[in-house]
Design an enzyme around this catalytic site. Structure first.
Site, PDB file in Angstrom:
ATOM      1  N   ASP A   1       3.952 -31.014  10.078  1.00 21.51           N
ATOM      2  CA  ASP A   1       3.401 -31.204  11.429  1.00 21.51           C
ATOM      3  C   ASP A   1       2.186 -30.283  11.510  1.00 21.51           C
ATOM      4  O   ASP A   1       2.307 -29.068  11.337  1.00 21.51           O
ATOM      5  CB  ASP A   1       4.490 -30.808  12.443  1.00 21.51           C
ATOM      6  CG  ASP A   1       3.949 -30.495  13.839  1.00 21.51           C
ATOM      7  OD1 ASP A   1       2.784 -30.836  14.114  1.00 21.51           O
ATOM      8  OD2 ASP A   1       4.699 -29.910  14.646  1.00 21.51           O
TER       9      ASP A   1
ATOM     10  N   GLU B   1       0.040 -33.870  15.698  1.00 26.92           N
ATOM     11  CA  GLU B   1       1.267 -33.228  16.184  1.00 26.92           C
ATOM     12  C   GLU B   1       1.822 -33.926  17.429  1.00 26.92           C
ATOM     13  O   GLU B   1       3.019 -34.201  17.515  1.00 26.92           O
ATOM     14  CB  GLU B   1       0.994 -31.746  16.517  1.00 26.92           C
ATOM     15  CG  GLU B   1       2.192 -31.127  17.203  1.00 26.92           C
ATOM     16  CD  GLU B   1       2.192 -29.611  17.241  1.00 26.92           C
ATOM     17  OE1 GLU B   1       1.210 -29.018  17.726  1.00 26.92           O
ATOM     18  OE2 GLU B   1       3.189 -29.022  16.786  1.00 26.92           O
ATOM     19  N   GLU B   2       0.955 -34.197  18.371  1.00 29.98           N
ATOM     20  CA  GLU B   2       1.430 -34.801  19.620  1.00 29.98           C
ATOM     21  C   GLU B   2       2.055 -36.170  19.343  1.00 29.98           C
ATOM     22  O   GLU B   2       3.086 -36.524  19.914  1.00 29.98           O
ATOM     23  CB  GLU B   2       0.291 -34.927  20.632  1.00 29.98           C
ATOM     24  CG  GLU B   2      -0.179 -33.587  21.233  1.00 29.98           C
ATOM     25  CD  GLU B   2      -1.284 -32.922  20.444  1.00 29.98           C
ATOM     26  OE1 GLU B   2      -1.658 -33.459  19.381  1.00 29.98           O
ATOM     27  OE2 GLU B   2      -1.788 -31.853  20.890  1.00 29.98           O
TER      28      GLU B   2
HETATM   29  N1  APR Z   1      -0.655 -38.664   8.609  1.00 28.93           N
HETATM   30  C1  APR Z   1      -1.598 -38.120   7.807  1.00 28.93           C
HETATM   31  N2  APR Z   1      -2.756 -37.636   8.254  1.00 28.93           N
HETATM   32  C2  APR Z   1      -3.008 -37.682   9.560  1.00 28.93           C
HETATM   33  C3  APR Z   1      -2.072 -38.224  10.474  1.00 28.93           C
HETATM   34  C4  APR Z   1      -0.858 -38.741   9.947  1.00 28.93           C
HETATM   35  N3  APR Z   1       0.060 -39.277  10.731  1.00 28.93           N
HETATM   36  N4  APR Z   1      -2.583 -38.137  11.708  1.00 28.93           N
HETATM   37  C5  APR Z   1      -3.789 -37.570  11.569  1.00 28.93           C
HETATM   38  N5  APR Z   1      -4.059 -37.289  10.282  1.00 28.93           N
HETATM   39  C6  APR Z   1      -5.287 -36.678   9.738  1.00 28.93           C
HETATM   40  C7  APR Z   1      -6.534 -37.079  10.498  1.00 28.93           C
HETATM   41  O1  APR Z   1      -7.550 -37.341   9.551  1.00 28.93           O
HETATM   42  C8  APR Z   1      -6.853 -35.830  11.284  1.00 28.93           C
HETATM   43  O2  APR Z   1      -8.233 -35.699  11.520  1.00 28.93           O
HETATM   44  O3  APR Z   1      -5.165 -35.279   9.816  1.00 28.93           O
HETATM   45  C9  APR Z   1      -6.350 -34.727  10.391  1.00 28.93           C
HETATM   46  C10 APR Z   1      -6.060 -33.446  11.105  1.00 28.93           C
HETATM   47  O4  APR Z   1      -5.241 -33.721  12.216  1.00 28.93           O
HETATM   48  P1  APR Z   1      -5.248 -32.836  13.526  1.00 28.93           P
HETATM   49  O5  APR Z   1      -4.137 -33.352  14.356  1.00 28.93           O
HETATM   50  O6  APR Z   1      -6.601 -32.755  14.125  1.00 28.93           O
HETATM   51  O7  APR Z   1      -4.797 -31.398  12.912  1.00 28.93           O
HETATM   52  P2  APR Z   1      -5.424 -29.928  13.064  1.00 28.93           P
HETATM   53  O8  APR Z   1      -6.859 -29.862  12.703  1.00 28.93           O
HETATM   54  O9  APR Z   1      -4.477 -29.053  12.295  1.00 28.93           O
HETATM   55  O10 APR Z   1      -5.322 -29.599  14.600  1.00 28.93           O
HETATM   56  C11 APR Z   1      -4.142 -29.052  15.135  1.00 28.93           C
HETATM   57  O11 APR Z   1      -4.238 -30.407  17.110  1.00 28.93           O
HETATM   58  O12 APR Z   1      -2.527 -31.877  17.587  1.00 28.93           O
HETATM   59  C12 APR Z   1      -3.082 -30.648  17.891  1.00 28.93           C
HETATM   60  O13 APR Z   1      -1.229 -29.313  18.605  1.00 28.93           O
HETATM   61  C13 APR Z   1      -2.109 -29.543  17.543  1.00 28.93           C
HETATM   62  O14 APR Z   1      -3.444 -27.832  18.515  1.00 28.93           O
HETATM   63  C14 APR Z   1      -3.048 -28.422  17.291  1.00 28.93           C
HETATM   64  C15 APR Z   1      -4.242 -29.067  16.646  1.00 28.93           C
END
Ligand code: APR
Length: 473
Positions: free
Chosen positions: A252, A270-271
């Protein structure tokens, strides 16, 4: 596996009390009340008010949003002017009339919420910062706790106006989802209400464990001297962690307050994970903000919905029949690790050895095995979206942490073909040169030096390729 609450925090028989070391329930009697058989005003009095109004709601065959709002505001009068319900109302309107299950669902949810004293008799410990500890709950208990979150019964646990005592805990009451309507919130509510529909129709029968893992400095690897070699890597641009990483440890991409913006407008990896597995949301009730050497591992949560899209394009597609098997604890064999990457205001900030080390330790904390036969890790561009990390560096960091933890990696680039090619090429080169984790750490240190001295035109793959061609790996 389950950490029992130390005796001094609970009543002699382990019953729930109002104490700062355990979750303060809307129905918790205070410890002094338990001793004295107290009957005055306070949390007990509030639960009476909650019971009266949710009781009235539960006795009806149908209720609408105005009824839900009226009940909630009766025991949250100080938010009368702040809390809005337009989002919930507009969500109800978009559900096709023929399958509008909501009027009959609201009373059932109110009845479920009121079963709290019956379903959760023992105090739930807080998973506090700096301690490894686990909480195991039945799926029925979780549904009851989440029904309470929906009806906003948890004291001082709202997104706005959070009491200072709770600053290190995420919000749990659902208020922010109900106001300031948007397409995002309508879709989120579809997923959440689908969950409540299923659990009130046929209560799930398993258990879910939430484990906060906190590693001491002595348990962290010495990255400079590690002789470990990289293990298996599978990179794909197709599919997603949750669909194609079944049976693996699924990452996550978390916020330090787990669940991030799930109860507000956030709709990233995550959401979405929390919305399609809503039982994850209950972790917000008791998981304090994660520190640098901590993560949260959840075993056994159920998938309730199918979705498409991401961010503004997220859409609830339909219910999901979860076909994952169960373990000997009757937990679904799904394990998710919430680990929060660093949030870089500017991408250049990540080329700092201390920050690289922090990310290595965090990933190692998430991937560390506790027994034999643990599966490989399903991950991807962790920290590379909202948090502005760079995919090549984050892939290398996760490969090193996985090598140290003794696990292989499946890396989902989520339709990003360039990252797929880059990571594959980088991995091939490193495996061919038979590099150790320690050598890679030194290489990243050199790369960080280059980046801080203005070498922004060379990416990590080019840097590794150059060093390899000069036999300097
Ligand atoms: N499986 C694989 N890869 C994914 C998926 C999935 N289901 N969903 C998204 N991705 C890829 C996308 O390319 C996305 O741009 O992972 C990338 C990073 O995802 P983010 O959610 O933006 O992760 P991060 O940069 O770690 O940001 C974390 O976002 O969701 C909120 O609560 C979380 O504040 C935290 C922040």
């Amino acid at each position: 596996d389950v950490r029992l609450v130390p005796q001094r925090f609970v009543a002699q028989d382990g019953r729930d009390v109002w104490s700062s070391n355990v979750v303060k329930m809307p129905c918790s009697p205070s410890s002094s009340m338990v001793k004295s058989g107290w009957t005055g005003s306070g949390p007990v009095e509030r639960w009476k008010v909650i019971s009266k109004h949710l009781g009235a709601l539960s006795s009806r065959s149908e209720a609408d949003v105005a009824d839900v709002q009226k009940a909630i505001m009766k025991y949250n009068p100080k938010y009368e002017k702040q809390w809005l319900f337009d989002s919930l109302a507009s969500f109800v309107k978009v559900i096709p009339k023929e399958d509008n299950y909501l009027p009959s669902l609201f009373p059932k949810m109110a009845a479920l919420a009121l079963k709290l004293p019956e379903h959760v008799k023992k105090a739930i410990p807080l998973l506090s910062a700096g301690r490894t500890a686990a909480v195991t709950l039945s799926q029925v208990q979780i549904s009851c706790l989440l029904a309470n979150a929906f009806f906003c019964t948890f004291p001082h646990r709202n997104a706005c106006g959070a009491h200072t005592e709770y600053w290190g805990l995420p919000s749990i009451n659902f208020t922010s989802l109900f106001g300031k309507t948007s397409q995002r919130k309508r879709q989120k509510l579809r997923a959440i209400m689908q969950y409540f529909k299923e659990v009130t129709d046929s209560p799930p029968r398993g258990l879910v464990t939430f484990e906060r893992r906190c590693l001491s400095n002595a348990e962290l690897p010495d990255w400079t001297s590690s002789k470990k070699k990289l293990l298996q890597l599978h990179v794909t641009s197709q599919g997603s962690i949750e669909d194609d990483g079944v049976g693996m440890l699924q990452v996550d991409f978390a916020a330090s307050l787990v669940g991030g913006g799930v109860l507000n407008s956030g709709l990233l990896q995550e959401e979405i994970l929390f919305l399609i597995h809503p039982e994850l949301i209950v972790s917000r009730l008791f998981t304090e903000r994660l520190g640098d050497n901590e993560c949260l591992i959840i075993t056994g949560c159920q998938k309730f919905s199918i979705y498409s899209g991401f961010g503004d394009r997220f859409e609830w597609v339909g219910p999901c029949v979860d076909s994952v098997g169960r373990d000997e604890w009757f937990r679904l064999q799904r394990q998710i690790v919430a680990m929060d990457a660093l949030h870089f205001k500017h991408p250049s900030e990540q080329y700092d050895v201390r920050k690289v080390q922090r990310e290595l330790n965090k990933a190692y904390c998430g991937f560390k095995k506790v027994g034999a036969g643990e599966p490989d890790v399903a991950t991807g561009k962790w920290g590379c979206g909202a948090f502005n990390g760079e995919p090549q560096l984050k892939a290398l960091i996760q490969l090193m942490a996985a090598a140290e933890a003794g696990r292989g990696l499946a890396f989902f680039t989520f339709r990003d073909e360039k990252t797929k090619r880059d990571v594959e090429q980088m991995y091939k080169l490193l495996v061919r040169e038979d590099v150790t984790v320690g050598q890679l750490y030194a290489l990243i240190q050199d790369y960080c030096r280059l980046r801080t001295h203005g070498g922004s035109g060379v990416d990590l793959l080019q840097f590794i390729t150059l060093r390899s061609s000069r036999s300097q790996l």
